[in-house]
Design an enzyme around this catalytic site. Structure first.
Site, PDB file in Angstrom:
ATOM      1  CB  SER A 144      28.811 -17.962  37.468  1.00 59.95           C
ATOM      2  OG  SER A 144      28.735 -16.832  37.495  1.00 59.95           O
ATOM      3  CG  HIS A 166      25.340 -15.261  36.201  1.00 58.93           C
ATOM      4  ND1 HIS A 166      26.220 -14.951  37.274  1.00 58.93           N
ATOM      5  CD2 HIS A 166      24.165 -14.647  36.639  1.00 58.93           C
ATOM      6  CE1 HIS A 166      25.979 -14.015  38.149  1.00 58.93           C
ATOM      7  NE2 HIS A 166      24.451 -13.944  37.708  1.00 58.93           N
ATOM      8  CD  GLU A 219      24.587 -11.245  40.781  1.00 59.30           C
ATOM      9  OE1 GLU A 219      25.498 -12.044  40.364  1.00 59.30           O
ATOM     10  OE2 GLU A 219      23.554 -11.305  40.381  1.00 59.30           O
ATOM     11  CG  HIS A 279      21.975 -16.372  41.191  1.00 62.35           C
ATOM     12  ND1 HIS A 279      22.094 -15.334  42.163  1.00 62.35           N
ATOM     13  CD2 HIS A 279      22.328 -15.805  40.038  1.00 62.35           C
ATOM     14  CE1 HIS A 279      22.494 -13.924  41.673  1.00 62.35           C
ATOM     15  NE2 HIS A 279      22.673 -14.065  40.380  1.00 62.35           N
TER      16      HIS A 279
END
Ligand code: HBI
Ligand code: FE
Length: 288
Positions: free
Chosen positions: A192, A127, A173, A132
């Site tokens: 993700s 993740h 997010e 990111h």
């Protein structure tokens, strides 16, 4: 939310960082990364914002195996001045902001195991790094992340972390963006996740609503399942302009009087791209 001023865990430095110990990853751990990576890399072209796909490429993240944070940091540093550092898990809010304000992205070093391929409570290396890091190679998004960290430190002193955390949630997010006339993904929590990469764009259930800072800061979010509303930005430049360039103190004062919104709410003056049926969320509720 983690309490402030808690001591770092055993083996972690004062800023909660730990060595990644890249050479300690097992073949099974690298294979888990590859399995997750290949599944997302096949699906995301045409669905994720082009800057995300470009980031994977320029950072050489398409190579097999869990990335070595030092190598990744070298590549990021030359592009946008960012680094990646390992942490044991969630870190206290103010420390998280402090790292971002200094262009350090904190990432979990552990990877999920085969029993939890699609659901996680704490962010793992897939993740954090796959989700990111590619956009940190984009100069505008890289500045947004640093400004968010600086804004977090100010929000903390104004008692407004909850409001600012919603901005992170609905952009960094779970954000959607319009590109080439279509909705695309950029939020790390979506890109993700195999299931949410499909759900967020194609499922009739969730709302897709135009970005509005004040509105988002009033909107609660779900941490236990797919989102019921996604918010759509027009560009990263617009996002920076509308959020973190202004002094947010007056807005925080105003928000203390405002009614909080449920994640499912659609307001009369929302810019609605798509009004969701909420069939998915309702079916989940019915299951109990
Ligand atoms: N710590 N490791 C880690 N990763 C996060 O994403 C994170 C965190 N601590 C706090 C936090 N996120 C958020 O709650 C802040 O945006 C408020
Ligand atoms: Fe995340």
């Amino acid at each position: 939310m983690v309490a402030a001023n808690v001591h770092p865990p055993q083996g972690a430095a004062a800023d909660w960082t730990v060595p990644q110990r890249w050479s300690d990853y097992t073949p099974a751990e690298h294979a888990m990364w590859d399995r997750l990576f290949n599944r997302q890399a096949q699906m995301l072209p045409g669905r994720a914002v082009t800057e995300f796909i470009d980031g994977l490429d320029v950072l050489k993240m398409t190579r097999p195996g869990i990335p070595d944070f030092e190598e990744l940091s070298d590549r990021l540093m030359t592009r946008t001045g960012w680094q990646v550092v390992a942490v044991p898990g969630l870190v206290p809010d103010e420390l998280f902001f402090e790292h971002l304000a200094n262009r350090r992205f904190v990432a979990g070093r552990f990877i999920r195991n085969a029993d939890h391929v699609d659901y996680l409570e704490e962010p793992d290396v897939f993740h954090d790094i796959f989700g990111h890091v590619p956009l940190l190679a984009n100069p505008v998004f890289a500045d947004y992340m640093q400004a968010y960290g600086q804004g977090g430190l100010r929000a903390a002193s104004l008692g407004a972390i909850d409001n600012l955390a919603r901005l992170y949630w609905y952009t960094v997010e779970f954000g959607l963006i319009r590109q080439e006339g279509k909705l695309r993904l950029y939020g790390a929590g979506i890109v993700s996740s195999y299931g949410e990469s499909i759900f967020a764009l194609d499922d009739p259930s969730p709302n897709r609503i135009g970005f509005d800072l004040q509105r988002i800061m009033r909107t609660r979010y779900r941490i236990d399942d797919y989102q019921q509303s996604y918010f759509v930005i027009d560009s990263f430049e617009e996002l920076v302009k509308q959020t973190l360039e202004a002094d947010l103190a007056p807005l925080y004062r105003q928000l203390k009087q405002a009614v909080e919104l449920d994640p499912v709410t659609v307001l009369p003056d929302d810019r609605v791209f798509y009004r969701g049926t909420q069939a998915y969320a309702q079916a989940k509720l019915a299951q109990g």
